[in-house]
Enzyme design. Structure first.
Site, PDB file in Angstrom:
ATOM      1  N   THR A   1      -2.680   1.598  -3.258  1.00 42.67           N
ATOM      2  CA  THR A   1      -3.691   1.913  -2.245  1.00 42.67           C
ATOM      3  C   THR A   1      -5.110   1.816  -2.804  1.00 42.67           C
ATOM      4  O   THR A   1      -5.316   2.000  -4.000  1.00 42.67           O
ATOM      5  CB  THR A   1      -3.422   3.364  -1.784  1.00 42.67           C
ATOM      6  OG1 THR A   1      -2.181   3.355  -1.106  1.00 42.67           O
ATOM      7  CG2 THR A   1      -4.496   3.921  -0.884  1.00 42.67           C
TER       8      THR A   1
ATOM      9  N   ARG B   1       7.009   4.352   9.275  1.00 46.87           N
ATOM     10  CA  ARG B   1       6.603   5.443   8.369  1.00 46.87           C
ATOM     11  C   ARG B   1       5.063   5.440   8.201  1.00 46.87           C
ATOM     12  O   ARG B   1       4.451   4.412   8.051  1.00 46.87           O
ATOM     13  CB  ARG B   1       7.256   5.228   6.998  1.00 46.87           C
ATOM     14  CG  ARG B   1       6.864   6.257   5.927  1.00 46.87           C
ATOM     15  CD  ARG B   1       5.763   5.741   5.039  1.00 46.87           C
ATOM     16  NE  ARG B   1       5.549   6.595   3.864  1.00 46.87           N
ATOM     17  CZ  ARG B   1       4.528   6.440   3.012  1.00 46.87           C
ATOM     18  NH1 ARG B   1       3.647   5.484   3.203  1.00 46.87           N
ATOM     19  NH2 ARG B   1       4.407   7.235   1.986  1.00 46.87           N
TER      20      ARG B   1
ATOM     21  N   GLY C   1       2.051   7.240   5.851  1.00 45.92           N
ATOM     22  CA  GLY C   1       1.826   8.029   4.635  1.00 45.92           C
ATOM     23  C   GLY C   1       0.622   8.942   4.770  1.00 45.92           C
ATOM     24  O   GLY C   1       0.163   9.253   5.874  1.00 45.92           O
TER      25      GLY C   1
ATOM     26  N   THR D   1      -4.320   8.633  -3.865  1.00 46.48           N
ATOM     27  CA  THR D   1      -3.349   7.544  -3.960  1.00 46.48           C
ATOM     28  C   THR D   1      -2.100   8.052  -4.660  1.00 46.48           C
ATOM     29  O   THR D   1      -2.193   8.850  -5.595  1.00 46.48           O
ATOM     30  CB  THR D   1      -3.916   6.334  -4.716  1.00 46.48           C
ATOM     31  OG1 THR D   1      -2.885   5.341  -4.813  1.00 46.48           O
ATOM     32  CG2 THR D   1      -4.424   6.667  -6.104  1.00 46.48           C
ATOM     33  N   GLY D   2      -0.958   7.601  -4.194  1.00 40.07           N
ATOM     34  CA  GLY D   2       0.283   8.054  -4.817  1.00 40.07           C
ATOM     35  C   GLY D   2       1.369   8.182  -3.770  1.00 40.07           C
ATOM     36  O   GLY D   2       1.272   7.603  -2.680  1.00 40.07           O
ATOM     37  N   TRP D   3       2.384   8.939  -4.111  1.00 41.55           N
ATOM     38  CA  TRP D   3       3.558   9.081  -3.251  1.00 41.55           C
ATOM     39  C   TRP D   3       3.178   9.941  -2.048  1.00 41.55           C
ATOM     40  O   TRP D   3       3.145  11.180  -2.128  1.00 41.55           O
ATOM     41  CB  TRP D   3       4.668   9.721  -4.058  1.00 41.55           C
ATOM     42  CG  TRP D   3       6.023   9.598  -3.478  1.00 41.55           C
ATOM     43  CD1 TRP D   3       6.356   9.219  -2.208  1.00 41.55           C
ATOM     44  CD2 TRP D   3       7.246   9.865  -4.151  1.00 41.55           C
ATOM     45  NE1 TRP D   3       7.706   9.220  -2.046  1.00 41.55           N
ATOM     46  CE2 TRP D   3       8.282   9.617  -3.226  1.00 41.55           C
ATOM     47  CE3 TRP D   3       7.570  10.288  -5.439  1.00 41.55           C
ATOM     48  CZ2 TRP D   3       9.624   9.794  -3.560  1.00 41.55           C
ATOM     49  CZ3 TRP D   3       8.903  10.468  -5.770  1.00 41.55           C
ATOM     50  CH2 TRP D   3       9.912  10.215  -4.838  1.00 41.55           C
TER      51      TRP D   3
HETATM   52  N1  ASP Z   1      -0.364   7.005  -0.692  1.00 42.63           N
HETATM   53  C1  ASP Z   1       0.120   5.756  -0.205  1.00 42.63           C
HETATM   54  C2  ASP Z   1       1.225   6.014   0.795  1.00 42.63           C
HETATM   55  O1  ASP Z   1       2.055   6.849   0.533  1.00 42.63           O
HETATM   56  C3  ASP Z   1       0.613   4.845  -1.280  1.00 42.63           C
HETATM   57  C4  ASP Z   1      -0.361   4.639  -2.430  1.00 42.63           C
HETATM   58  O2  ASP Z   1      -1.237   5.437  -2.653  1.00 42.63           O
HETATM   59  O3  ASP Z   1      -0.234   3.645  -3.130  1.00 42.63           O
HETATM   60  O4  ASP Z   1       1.278   5.355   1.784  1.00 42.63           O
END
Ligand code: ASP
Length: 350
Positions: A218, A246, A248, A269-271
Site C-alpha cells: 500500500t 473484502r 481493508g 500499511t500492513g495486514w
Molecule cells: N493495509 C492494506 C490492506 O489490508 C494492505 C497493505 O497495507 O499493504 O488492504
C-alpha cells in the site's frame, strides 16, 4: 590537569562508542529535524538479499519523485491535501506499488482498489472502496470529501460518482501487471497446499501468513503545510488473494488513515484486518490527545499492539510540530520524508 583531560577524553570516547553500539535501527526520523511530508510504499518481508540493485534504484527513484511532487506543493504554499494527493498520484501511477497501476489481484483475478483522505483542519474525510475503473482512487476519495455530503462510497456507485466529478476512468485491464498476476498464482498454489493441513496447523499457518512480500505494498502520505494544516491519505489494491468484496483498513477513516490538526496525521500499511480491529490511525491520535504521548511513543504503542495480536505492518505519523515517527514490525517498509527546507531522506530496510 593532564590527568583530568585524559579522563575527559576517555569518557568522551566511551560515550561515542556507546552511542554507536546502542543506536536503534533507523525506523524513525531524526528527532531534531522538522518534517513537512512523509510517504510509505508498503511494509513487508523486504530484504536486501531479495533485492537487485536495479529494483532498489527503481523504488528509490519512484519514492524520490513522489516526495518531490508532494514537497513542491508545500513549498509553493499549496495545502497539505494537495501535497498528499500529488505524492500518492506518483505512487499510484507506478507499477512498483500496490496501489493504482500496480494493484494486487483478488482471489477471482480482479483488481479492487481502496483509498481515503482526511483534512486535519476540518476533520472532513473521503473514501472509496472496491473500485475497479478509477485510475487514481486517491482523487476519487478527495472528490467524495469535497463534492459530496458523504464520507465513503463503494463499487459501481463510487465509480459513477468519480466519472461525474471528472476523474479519469480506465478499463479494468489497465491494472493488469505480470508481477501481481504471478504473485496471485503463487499464493493460490501455496494456499491449496494448506487445505491439507489439520485445523491447528491451519491456524498457525494462517498466523504466519505466507509471502507477505507480495501481499502488502500500500502507499500513503502525511503532510503539514505552511498554514499548519495536516492531511493524510492512503491508497491500495488491498492484499493479494483477498476475497472478492473484502475491504481493508486503507479506506476506513480511523483505521488506515486519520488527520487532526490538534494532534497528528497518520497513514498505515500492513495486514488490514488488524489495523481495523485496533482502530490504528485514530489510536495514535487519541494517545497523543488524551495521554499526551509524543508521536513516537503513541505510534510505537499501536504497532506493538498490532504485533501482539499477530498482525504486521507499519505506519507513518507526522505531528502538528513536524515530528515524524515511522515504526514497523516487518523486515522493511518503503519510506521517505522531506524536511521543511527540502532535504529528502529515503529508507527501505530495518
Ligand atoms: N493495509 C492494506 C490492506 O489490508 C494492505 C497493505 O497495507 O499493504 O488492504
Amino acid at each position: 590537569m593532564k590527568r583530568t583531560i585524559m579522563i575527559l577524553l576517555l569518557i568522551g570516547t566511551t560515550l561515542v562508542a556507546f552511542k554507536n553500539a546502542s543506536d536503534p535501527p533507523l525506523r524513525t526520523s531524526n528527532p531534531d529535524k522538522t518534517y513537512v511530508l512523509a510517504i510509505h510504499g508498503g511494509a513487508g518481508t523486504i530484504l536486501r538479499s531479495n533485492m537487485t540493485p536495479e529494483m532498489e534504484k527503481a523504488y528509490k527513484d519512484a519514492l524520490t519523485l513522489a516526495l518531490q511532487k508532494g514537497y513542491e506543493q508545500i513549498k509553493n504554499g499549496k495545502s497539505s491535501l494537495d501535497a498528499v494527493e500529488q505524492a500518492i498520484h506518483v505512487m499510484e501511477d507506478s507499477p512498483l506499488f500496490n496501489a493504482g497501476k500496480g494493484a494486487v489481484f483478488t482471489n477471482d483475478g480482479k483488481n479492487e482498489l481502496d483509498a481515503s483522505i482526511m483534512n486535519g483542519k476540518t476533520l472532513e474525510a473521503g473514501a472509496v472502496a472496491g473500485v475497479t475503473t478509477i485510475k487514481n482512487p486517491i482523487s476519487a476519495a478527495r472528490a467524495v470529501m469535497e463534492k459530496s455530503e458523504h464520507v465513503m462510497m463503494v463499487g459501481k456507485g463510487a465509480e459513477l460518482f468519480a466519472k461525474q466529478a471528472g476523474i479519469e476512468i480506465v478499463d479494468p485491464s489497465y491494472f493488469w501487471t505480470k508481477m501481481r498476476w504471478d504473485a496471485l498464482q503463487k499464493i493460490k498454489k501455496e494456499d491449496s497446499t494448506k487445505v491439507q493441513l489439520d485445523h491447528d496447523q491451519k491456524q498457525s499457518q494462517r498466523l504466519g501468513i505466507v509471502n507477505k512480500d507480495s501481499k502488502f505494498g500500500t502507499v500513503g502520505c502525511v503532510a503539514l503545510d505552511k498554514n499548519g494544516n495536516l492531511a493524510a491519505g492512503t491508497s491500495t489494491g488491498g492484499m493479494t488473494n483477498k476475497k472478492f468484496g473484502r475491504v481493508g483498513d486503507s479506506p476506513i477513516i480511523g483505521a488506515g488513515t486519520y488527520a487532526n490538526n490538534a494532534t497528528v496525521a497518520v497513514s498505515c500499511t500492513g495486514w488490514g484486518e488488524y489495523y481495523i480491529r485496533n482502530v490504528a490511525a485514530y489510536t495514535v491520535s487519541a494517545l497523543m490527545e488524551y495521554k499526551q504521548e509524543p508521536v513516537k511513543i503513541a505510534s510505537q504503542i499501536v504497532i506493538d499492539n498490532i504485533g501482539k495480536m499477530g498482525g504486521d505492518g507499519g505506519l507513518i505519523a507526522l505531528d502538528k510540530s513536524g515530528n515524524l515517527a515511522m515504526p514497523f514490525n516487518t523486515e522493511g517498509m518503503y519510506r521517505g520524508m522531506v524536511t521543511a527546507d527540502g532535504q529528502i531522506e529515503i529508507y527501505i530496510y530495518k
